[in-house]
Design a protein around this motif. Sequence first.
Motif, PDB file in Angstrom:
ATOM      1  N   GLU A   7       0.820  -1.210   0.000  1.00  0.00           N
ATOM      2  CA  GLU A   7       0.000   0.000   0.000  1.00  0.00           C
ATOM      3  C   GLU A   7       0.856   1.264   0.000  1.00  0.00           C
ATOM      4  O   GLU A   7       0.573   2.222  -0.729  1.00  0.00           O
ATOM      5  CB  GLU A   7      -0.919  -0.009   1.219  1.00  0.00           C
ATOM      6  CG  GLU A   7      -1.887   1.165   1.237  1.00  0.00           C
ATOM      7  CD  GLU A   7      -2.861   1.088   2.396  1.00  0.00           C
ATOM      8  OE1 GLU A   7      -3.524   2.108   2.661  1.00  0.00           O
ATOM      9  OE2 GLU A   7      -2.980   0.009   3.024  1.00  0.00           O
ATOM     10  N   THR A   8       1.927   1.247   0.807  1.00  0.00           N
ATOM     11  CA  THR A   8       2.814   2.416   0.879  1.00  0.00           C
ATOM     12  C   THR A   8       3.500   2.674  -0.456  1.00  0.00           C
ATOM     13  O   THR A   8       3.562   3.816  -0.930  1.00  0.00           O
ATOM     14  CB  THR A   8       3.882   2.198   1.974  1.00  0.00           C
ATOM     15  OG1 THR A   8       3.221   2.016   3.219  1.00  0.00           O
ATOM     16  CG2 THR A   8       4.821   3.392   2.052  1.00  0.00           C
ATOM     17  N   LEU A   9       4.007   1.597  -1.077  1.00  0.00           N
ATOM     18  CA  LEU A   9       4.721   1.769  -2.349  1.00  0.00           C
ATOM     19  C   LEU A   9       3.771   2.118  -3.485  1.00  0.00           C
ATOM     20  O   LEU A   9       4.145   2.851  -4.410  1.00  0.00           O
ATOM     21  CB  LEU A   9       5.516   0.500  -2.663  1.00  0.00           C
ATOM     22  CG  LEU A   9       6.641   0.176  -1.674  1.00  0.00           C
ATOM     23  CD1 LEU A   9       7.373  -1.090  -2.087  1.00  0.00           C
ATOM     24  CD2 LEU A   9       7.635   1.350  -1.576  1.00  0.00           C
ATOM     25  N   ASP A  10       2.556   1.603  -3.418  1.00  0.00           N
ATOM     26  CA  ASP A  10       1.559   1.985  -4.426  1.00  0.00           C
ATOM     27  C   ASP A  10       1.261   3.478  -4.336  1.00  0.00           C
ATOM     28  O   ASP A  10       1.109   4.164  -5.361  1.00  0.00           O
ATOM     29  CB  ASP A  10       0.267   1.189  -4.231  1.00  0.00           C
ATOM     30  CG  ASP A  10       0.397  -0.259  -4.674  1.00  0.00           C
ATOM     31  OD1 ASP A  10       1.387  -0.569  -5.371  1.00  0.00           O
ATOM     32  OD2 ASP A  10      -0.482  -1.062  -4.316  1.00  0.00           O
ATOM     33  N   ASP A  11       1.177   3.983  -3.126  1.00  0.00           N
ATOM     34  CA  ASP A  11       0.940   5.416  -2.929  1.00  0.00           C
ATOM     35  C   ASP A  11       2.100   6.235  -3.488  1.00  0.00           C
ATOM     36  O   ASP A  11       1.882   7.249  -4.165  1.00  0.00           O
ATOM     37  CB  ASP A  11       0.748   5.714  -1.451  1.00  0.00           C
ATOM     38  CG  ASP A  11       0.500   7.190  -1.182  1.00  0.00           C
ATOM     39  OD1 ASP A  11      -0.463   7.744  -1.736  1.00  0.00           O
ATOM     40  OD2 ASP A  11       1.306   7.800  -0.442  1.00  0.00           O
ATOM     41  N   ARG A  18       1.992   8.972  -6.655  1.00  0.00           N
ATOM     42  CA  ARG A  18       2.516  10.335  -6.534  1.00  0.00           C
ATOM     43  C   ARG A  18       3.580  10.613  -7.596  1.00  0.00           C
ATOM     44  O   ARG A  18       3.604  11.684  -8.209  1.00  0.00           O
ATOM     45  CB  ARG A  18       3.085  10.552  -5.137  1.00  0.00           C
ATOM     46  CG  ARG A  18       2.043  10.559  -4.031  1.00  0.00           C
ATOM     47  CD  ARG A  18       2.672  10.606  -2.642  1.00  0.00           C
ATOM     48  NE  ARG A  18       1.694  10.486  -1.586  1.00  0.00           N
ATOM     49  CZ  ARG A  18       1.058  11.509  -1.022  1.00  0.00           C
ATOM     50  NH1 ARG A  18       1.320  12.750  -1.422  1.00  0.00           N
ATOM     51  NH2 ARG A  18       0.180  11.313  -0.058  1.00  0.00           N
ATOM     52  N   ARG A  19       4.456   9.646  -7.805  1.00  0.00           N
ATOM     53  CA  ARG A  19       5.489   9.822  -8.830  1.00  0.00           C
ATOM     54  C   ARG A  19       4.888   9.914 -10.228  1.00  0.00           C
ATOM     55  O   ARG A  19       5.334  10.708 -11.061  1.00  0.00           O
ATOM     56  CB  ARG A  19       6.483   8.661  -8.768  1.00  0.00           C
ATOM     57  CG  ARG A  19       7.471   8.749  -7.608  1.00  0.00           C
ATOM     58  CD  ARG A  19       8.443   7.585  -7.652  1.00  0.00           C
ATOM     59  NE  ARG A  19       9.546   7.769  -6.726  1.00  0.00           N
ATOM     60  CZ  ARG A  19      10.519   6.876  -6.560  1.00  0.00           C
ATOM     61  NH1 ARG A  19      10.509   5.735  -7.254  1.00  0.00           N
ATOM     62  NH2 ARG A  19      11.501   7.111  -5.707  1.00  0.00           N
ATOM     63  N   ALA A  20       3.892   9.091 -10.479  1.00  0.00           N
ATOM     64  CA  ALA A  20       3.252   9.117 -11.796  1.00  0.00           C
ATOM     65  C   ALA A  20       2.606  10.470 -12.062  1.00  0.00           C
ATOM     66  O   ALA A  20       2.665  10.992 -13.190  1.00  0.00           O
ATOM     67  CB  ALA A  20       2.215   7.999 -11.890  1.00  0.00           C
TER      68      ALA A  20
END
Length: 498
Positions: free
Chosen positions: A9-13, A17-19
């Motif tokens: 979940e953290t890395l998906d967030d 944001r990066r995208a």
Amino acid sequence: MTTANTWDETLDDLGRRRARVLEMGGPDRVAKHRGKGKLDARARIERLLDPGTFQEFGTLVGGDVAADAIVTGSGLINGVPVMVGAEDFTTLAGTIAPGSNSKRYRLAELAVRDKVPLVMLLEGAGFRPTGDHYGRTPTDLLAQAQCSGKVPMVTGVLGPSAGHGALVAPVADFSIMSRQGCIFTAGPPVVKVSTGEDISKEDLGGPDVALPSGVVHNVAETDEDVLDEIRRYLSYFPPSAWSYPPVYLADETTGPRVTPELLDIVSRDNVQSYDMRAVLDVVFDGTDWFEVQPERGTPIICALAHLGGHPVAVVANQPQVLAGSIDAEAADKAAHFIMVADSFHLPIIFLADNPGMLPGSESEREGVLRSGARMFVAQTAATTLKLHVTLRKAYGFGSMVMSLIGFDGQAGTFAYPGATMGAMGAAALSNASHAEADLAAELRDMELKASYHSAEHMGFDELIRPEETRNVLLRSLQRGLYGRQTPAAPVQRTVIIP
């Protein structure tokens, strides 16, 4: 649940944001930008750097404002690390807010700390009217000024650049503009309110204004051309003042060779003109040397070239313009160029053929003495290796600013036989003294013999034939560079706008 799964979940967030940041101002604005024949900020960085070497920082600065309107990071140019920032005009017109100011400051701070070049790509509208208070936050210009004389600093002006952001260009060692670039203190709307003047961006700060004013040095047609020229410019320089310029491996272009072509190029008659650029084509390793400010101060040519594979800076009089007389603009241009070359240990080669500083009321109003003095101080203060050749003539203060002065630390001084020198030419002296015909002829005869008299008293190291020019310079350069040591920490030089 595995440990790895707890990260999902953290890395998906983070990924979302990066995208969002990579979208910049959004598809529509990016498409509109590209429709004008420009690259967007990220495409510019991709074109500038060696493929696959960009490492970004500050992506999350600005929150919902993608990268806070400036893309920043590091990468490689010709295998050399650099810091790079590109204003993103698709995001709030590339404006500067406290967050982006911090990114700009960090860029320059890292460039000096890591001793690598700094490249800024400009297309922004200056400070963003957000109402945020900067307080005691340091301005990015403080860090950029610290780059001066320590790391090469280059700017590309690739669109409208106004206000605070535009100040980066005149602070830099070298600035280059595309044909769509404009640079000004404030844009047309502000000018209209302030002064009542109706003016276009192009007429206010386009290439036809920025080049003659000296705010930018060179112009190229497209974004791609500007970025390619920045890569080429930096190829002549070391990463910082703590290192030396790169040297090309020896090949068929870098070795000794005679230059009989100069007998046809350089007229023995001082009255006839010739193109000094043709001399550079013959003397240096190739004809692809890089001229700085070719459209300003045209009586002097300032160029980056290679001699024996070594990058060198060339300061040469241009007999095709004012007979090579040095005017205020030419002296200002040369002074800045000499200071940059000296800061980064590029040997300087002076090719002199001038009748002196340009006289006359207009020249005096333009401050020719002030500018000439500035050029003189720049070249006498230079500690890098210096070489001098007088091709036909070098008179008065015009000879001194071209490094024809005893005990000036030159590694070699040379002249062609018959070269004329002195306080002024025989014709001018005859007119000034109202000399009779026989005295005028005697003055002319003395002038023609001046090179031999000077050589007899070590005014030059040697009189040389034109065919020997390249080899004499090459051997002197190789000798002068042979015992060089790693330079000490550089001395901070004052930023002077050319």
